[in-house]
Enzyme design. Structure first.
Site, PDB file in Angstrom:
ATOM      1  N   CYS A 119       7.415   7.202 -39.190  1.00  0.00           N
ATOM      2  CA  CYS A 119       8.682   6.699 -39.731  1.00  0.00           C
ATOM      3  C   CYS A 119       8.780   5.190 -39.538  1.00  0.00           C
ATOM      4  CB  CYS A 119       9.873   7.407 -39.075  1.00  0.00           C
ATOM      5  SG  CYS A 119      11.474   6.926 -39.763  1.00  0.00           S
ATOM      6  N   CYS A 168      12.280   3.934 -38.852  1.00  0.00           N
ATOM      7  CA  CYS A 168      12.737   4.254 -37.488  1.00  0.00           C
ATOM      8  C   CYS A 168      12.127   3.311 -36.463  1.00  0.00           C
ATOM      9  CB  CYS A 168      12.349   5.683 -37.114  1.00  0.00           C
ATOM     10  SG  CYS A 168      12.949   6.972 -38.217  1.00  0.00           S
ATOM     11  N   ASP A 169      10.819   3.061 -36.583  1.00  0.00           N
ATOM     12  CA  ASP A 169      10.075   2.398 -35.511  1.00  0.00           C
ATOM     13  C   ASP A 169       9.503   1.030 -35.880  1.00  0.00           C
ATOM     14  OD1 ASP A 169      10.504   4.671 -33.941  1.00  0.00           O
ATOM     15  OD2 ASP A 169       8.730   5.665 -34.757  1.00  0.00           O
TER      16      ASP A 169
END
Length: 313
Positions: free
Chosen positions: A132, A135-136
């Protein structure tokens, strides 16, 4: 046998939020958590895009959500459903040892990312390897990164990272992308700007690094037999997701495993009245914790309205 007005399948952000709203509507929901209580998010080391939390681990966030749901009376059941009968109401769900019946069901079973399947990938998952980018990606600001894949998700991830990372290597096993032309055009623009390097006709055979420092590079193998090491600290695998919808194949309308919603006056309604879906199992685009929670809220409100209109409450 256990029965109720509503059963929620899944205990991630979508399931827990659905439980919170269903409980507040007086529906006394049963929530069947599945094999991992708290869902896939519990495996995420740090989340920095959940509103109101500058940084929180996935485990801690889901612990808060589950505690909130339980405080409102949501009945969490640690079980896994193996068969379903949606042919008539009340709907029937069965596990290995129990039978459940409900007038409405919210499916919030999520989706699992596809992985490369190499040993070093598992070794560095959560420590340099992610599925992701949104996300990261923030953790790899001004660092070299690699994105693996050639579809819309991979190209979108590469474009996203190109605005954060020092450099992005886009690794694809073919010489042409399977993405939309607009995305492909934007990728080539970034290549011209020197932000992205295309590594085509190649596959990742090993992720390099050590447990203390994390990832230091990837080894790729080309179709001509040659190999090359790319100096990266972050590896983003974007080769697709597998919706956890197998249980309902042949019952609900789907598109490549994604449960179709919005088939009625209910935004989260599926092809069977009284069955609703929320989160990644019905979302092929965003796949974020916050969007999953949002559709969980919608599904619970849709289910409450459906029950009221059906005269069940």
């Amino acid at each position: 046998m256990k029965s109720g007005k509503i059963i929620i399948l899944g205990s991630g952000p979508a399931g827990c939020t659905a439980g919170i709203y269903a409980a507040r509507a007086g529906l006394e929901p049963l929530l069947i958590s599945g094999p991992v209580q708290g869902g896939q998010l519990t495996k995420t080391a740090a989340i920095e895009n959940w509103p109101g939390e500058k940084s929180v681990s996935g485990f801690d966030l889901m612990d808060k959500l589950m505690d909130h749901a339980k405080s409102l009376g949501v009945n969490f059941i640690s079980d896994s459903i193996v068969s379903a009968d949606l042919s008539e109401r009340p709907f029937t769900l069965k596990s290995e040892n129990e039978t459940y019946r409900a007038d409405t069901i919210i499916i919030a079973t999520g989706a699992n990312p596809k992985w490369l399947g190499i040993p070093s990938e598992e070794k560095f998952r959560g420590n340099g390897v992610s599925a992701c980018a949104t996300c990261d990606g923030f953790f790899y600001r001004d660092q070299n990164t690699a994105v693996i894949g050639g579809g819309n998700t991979a190209l979108s991830d590469a474009l996203y990272l190109a605005n954060l990372a020092k450099h992005v290597y886009l690794v694809h096993r073919r010489d042409e992308f399977r993405a939309e032309q607009t995305l492909t055009d934007r990728i080539h623009e970034k290549v011209q700007e020197g932000k992205i390097t295309l590594v085509l006709n190649a596959g990742v055979t090993e992720i390099l690094g050590d447990e203390m420092s994390g990832v230091s590079g990837v080894r790729v193998s080309f179709k001509d037999g040659s190999t090359k090491e790319l100096p990266v600290t972050g590896v983003f695998v974007a080769i697709g997701h597998i919706p956890n919808s197998t249980l309902f194949e042949g019952m609900l309308e789907m598109d490549h495993g994604i449960i179709k919603t919005g088939n009625s006056c209910y935004r989260t309604g599926t092809s069977i009245p009284g069955v609703f879906a929320a989160g990644d199992v019905q979302d092929p685009v965003y796949r974020q914790a916050i969007t999953s929670a949002g559709t969980g809220c919608m599904a619970a409100q849709d289910a409450a309205r459906y029950l009221k209109e059906a005269g069940a409450i």
